[in-house]
Motif scaffolding. Structure first.
Motif, short mmCIF file in Angstrom:
data_model
loop_
_atom_site.label_atom_id
_atom_site.label_comp_id
_atom_site.label_asym_id
_atom_site.label_seq_id
_atom_site.Cartn_x
_atom_site.Cartn_y
_atom_site.Cartn_z
N GLY A 36 0.81 -1.21 0.00
CA GLY A 36 0.00 0.00 0.00
C GLY A 36 0.84 1.26 0.00
O GLY A 36 2.08 1.21 -0.01
N GLU A 51 -9.51 10.73 -2.79
CA GLU A 51 -10.52 10.12 -3.64
C GLU A 51 -11.92 10.53 -3.23
O GLU A 51 -12.80 10.76 -4.06
CB GLU A 51 -10.37 8.59 -3.63
CG GLU A 51 -9.06 8.11 -4.24
CD GLU A 51 -9.02 6.60 -4.40
OE1 GLU A 51 -9.98 5.94 -3.96
OE2 GLU A 51 -8.04 6.09 -4.97
N THR A 125 -1.77 -1.29 -4.75
CA THR A 125 -2.69 -0.23 -5.16
C THR A 125 -1.94 1.06 -5.46
O THR A 125 -2.55 2.06 -5.80
CB THR A 125 -3.72 0.04 -4.04
OG1 THR A 125 -3.03 0.31 -2.81
CG2 THR A 125 -4.65 -1.16 -3.85
N HIS A 190 -4.62 -0.64 -9.28
CA HIS A 190 -5.22 0.65 -9.62
C HIS A 190 -4.50 1.36 -10.76
O HIS A 190 -4.66 2.57 -10.93
CB HIS A 190 -5.25 1.57 -8.39
CG HIS A 190 -6.27 1.16 -7.37
ND1 HIS A 190 -6.41 1.79 -6.15
CD2 HIS A 190 -7.22 0.17 -7.38
CE1 HIS A 190 -7.40 1.22 -5.47
NE2 HIS A 190 -7.88 0.24 -6.20
N ASN A 236 -13.89 5.84 -6.55
CA ASN A 236 -14.85 4.80 -6.94
C ASN A 236 -15.84 5.27 -7.99
O ASN A 236 -16.16 4.55 -8.93
CB ASN A 236 -15.63 4.34 -5.70
CG ASN A 236 -14.76 3.60 -4.72
OD1 ASN A 236 -13.74 3.05 -5.11
ND2 ASN A 236 -15.14 3.59 -3.46
N LYS A 239 -14.16 5.27 -11.45
CA LYS A 239 -13.33 4.14 -11.85
C LYS A 239 -13.74 3.61 -13.22
O LYS A 239 -12.90 3.29 -14.04
CB LYS A 239 -13.44 3.02 -10.83
CG LYS A 239 -12.43 3.12 -9.70
CD LYS A 239 -12.62 2.01 -8.70
CE LYS A 239 -11.61 2.18 -7.55
NZ LYS A 239 -11.88 1.27 -6.46
N TYR A 249 -9.64 -3.56 -14.06
CA TYR A 249 -9.77 -3.54 -12.60
C TYR A 249 -10.28 -4.87 -12.07
O TYR A 249 -9.68 -5.47 -11.16
CB TYR A 249 -10.70 -2.40 -12.20
CG TYR A 249 -10.93 -2.28 -10.71
CD1 TYR A 249 -9.90 -1.90 -9.85
CD2 TYR A 249 -12.18 -2.53 -10.15
CE1 TYR A 249 -10.11 -1.77 -8.48
CE2 TYR A 249 -12.40 -2.41 -8.79
CZ TYR A 249 -11.36 -2.03 -7.96
OH TYR A 249 -11.57 -1.91 -6.61
N ARG A 275 -8.32 -0.24 4.44
CA ARG A 275 -9.48 0.65 4.44
C ARG A 275 -10.24 0.56 3.12
O ARG A 275 -11.35 1.08 3.02
CB ARG A 275 -9.04 2.09 4.70
CG ARG A 275 -8.57 2.29 6.15
CD ARG A 275 -8.05 3.68 6.41
NE ARG A 275 -7.51 3.77 7.76
CZ ARG A 275 -6.60 4.66 8.13
NH1 ARG A 275 -6.16 5.54 7.26
NH2 ARG A 275 -6.17 4.69 9.38
N ASP A 276 -9.64 -0.05 2.12
CA ASP A 276 -10.35 -0.33 0.88
C ASP A 276 -11.29 -1.49 1.17
O ASP A 276 -10.87 -2.65 1.28
CB ASP A 276 -9.35 -0.70 -0.23
CG ASP A 276 -10.00 -0.89 -1.59
OD1 ASP A 276 -11.07 -1.55 -1.63
OD2 ASP A 276 -9.44 -0.42 -2.59
N GLU A 277 -12.58 -1.19 1.29
CA GLU A 277 -13.54 -2.20 1.73
C GLU A 277 -13.66 -3.35 0.74
O GLU A 277 -13.92 -4.49 1.14
CB GLU A 277 -14.90 -1.54 1.96
CG GLU A 277 -14.90 -0.57 3.13
CD GLU A 277 -16.28 0.01 3.39
OE1 GLU A 277 -17.23 -0.39 2.69
OE2 GLU A 277 -16.39 0.86 4.30
N HIS A 278 -13.47 -3.06 -0.56
CA HIS A 278 -13.57 -4.11 -1.57
C HIS A 278 -12.46 -5.15 -1.37
O HIS A 278 -12.71 -6.36 -1.33
CB HIS A 278 -13.49 -3.49 -2.96
CG HIS A 278 -14.10 -4.35 -4.02
ND1 HIS A 278 -14.33 -3.92 -5.31
CD2 HIS A 278 -14.52 -5.63 -4.00
CE1 HIS A 278 -14.87 -4.90 -6.01
NE2 HIS A 278 -14.99 -5.95 -5.24
N ILE A 279 -11.24 -4.68 -1.21
CA ILE A 279 -10.11 -5.59 -1.01
C ILE A 279 -10.22 -6.30 0.33
O ILE A 279 -9.92 -7.50 0.44
CB ILE A 279 -8.78 -4.82 -1.13
CG1 ILE A 279 -8.58 -4.35 -2.58
CG2 ILE A 279 -7.60 -5.68 -0.68
CD1 ILE A 279 -7.33 -3.55 -2.82
#
Length: 347
Positions: A36, A51, A125, A190, A236, A239, A249, A275-279
């Motif tokens: 990160g 972002e 990322t 990313h 987001n 993207k 992606y 903190r990237d909720e998707h990952i």
């Protein structure tokens, strides 16, 4: 063990217990890293809520202001990514990445068992090119960055994700004995400053990305043209403003998820907060593989608490906690990695 009693384990970064556990994972695991923005400090500042700011402006219809902030963010990335004499922080960061890659190369090279590849995968990322530069300066190491390099297209290296996980062998000239070369798969989740978008393809730049002149940076049309060619997946909401961004992606996220399907999958996160909720969600689902293991060297005590909370129901997560007042950054981690004895993996 019930779901309510499962929890991540914490262990002191300093001490034989962590070193023994970590060495065991390295010896027997299929090695993956998640890098990160914290790993690229001090050259690159952590983005924090950039972002979110851009996203809010886009949602409010303030496209030009959003583009201006996005351009300023990229301009600062370009300046921070320089490793010349005028940027000592960039040189320091590149040196830390070189130490990290050199230590990883040593561990992969020492593997003698054909059951485990001399290969590791780095997911990141980060938009900066520090990892690729460090790999290119490590003799004998092969880099799979998803770009196809052929004699037919030396200046137009096209993104072909099927190139990931290729294994490279060298044969002796007398007896033809094959030996696998250490390889790093670099998956830029990313995008990257060194990627450029042309129509429906992504190419690796053959030159450095230059910023706009002062006059052009104030011209909304020039700023928009600059951003369109950059293949950086920013907030987001923006993207997926075309299908190419969406496809790349999700293809790379799928590679990340699939990496946990390996037997004895090992993921080590450096400078990544989750903190990237998707990952984070993909990682939690993937931890259902009972042979998988995550090692999280925490930057400081506060980061350790965040990790323990995020993975409070996953027992195959090990959080390494620094001593009071100490930090674990990329350079600290690289020093540990280089000191781990690269013993043969179990056969």
């Amino acid at each position: 063990m019930t779901e309510s009693t499962k929890m991540a384990k914490q262990i002191s970064w300093i001490g034989d217990d962590f070193r023994a556990a970590f060495t065991s994972y390295l010896q027997s695991g299929n090695i993956n890293f998640l890098i990160g923005s914290g790993a690229s400090m001090p050259a690159i500042s952590v983005a924090f809520d950039i972002e979110t700011q851009i996203d809010a402006l886009v949602r409010a219809g303030n496209i030009q202001e959003a583009n201006a902030i996005a351009y300023g963010f990229i301009r600062d990335l370009i300046a921070g990514s320089s490793a010349g004499n005028e940027n000592p922080n960039g040189a320091m960061t590149l040196e830390a990445y070189k130490q990290f890659i050199a230590a990883l190369d040593q561990i992969l090279f020492a593997r003698k068992s054909s059951l485990l590849p001399r290969q590791a995968t780095i997911f990141t990322t980060n938009y900066d090119p520090f990892i690729a530069r460090a790999c290119s300066q490590t003799a004998g190491l092969v880099l799979n960055d998803g770009f196809e390099r052929t004699s037919e297209t030396p200046l137009s290296q096209t993104f072909r994700p099927e190139r990931f996980f290729d294994r490279t062998y060298r044969a002796g000239s007398v007896f033809g004995r094959k030996s696998e070369l250490p390889t790093v798969n670099l998956v830029k989740l990313h995008g990257c400053l060194s990627w450029v978008k042309e129509d429906s393809s992504i190419f690796l730049r053959s030159d450095e990305l230059n910023t706009l002149s002062d006059a052009d940076s104030k011209n909304p049309v020039k700023v928009e043209e600059f951003l369109v060619r950059c293949f950086l997946i920013l907030p987001n909401f923006r993207k997926f403003h075309d299908t190419l961004f969406e496809r790349v992606y999700y293809d790379q996220l799928r590679i990340f998820a699939n990496s946990f399907e390996q037997e004895n999958a090992l993921l080590i996160a450096i400078g990544f907060s989750f903190r990237d909720e998707h990952i984070l969600e993909i990682t939690k689902r993937a931890l259902r593989n009972p042979t998988s293991q995550i090692v999280l060297p925490a930057y400081d005590a506060a980061a350790a608490d965040d990790f323990l909370k995020a993975f409070e129901h996953q027992s195959n997560v090990l959080v390494a906690v620094p001593e009071d007042g100490e930090i674990i950054n990329l350079s600290t981690f690289a020093s540990l990695l280089s000191s781990v004895s690269p013993l043969d993996a179990p056969k």
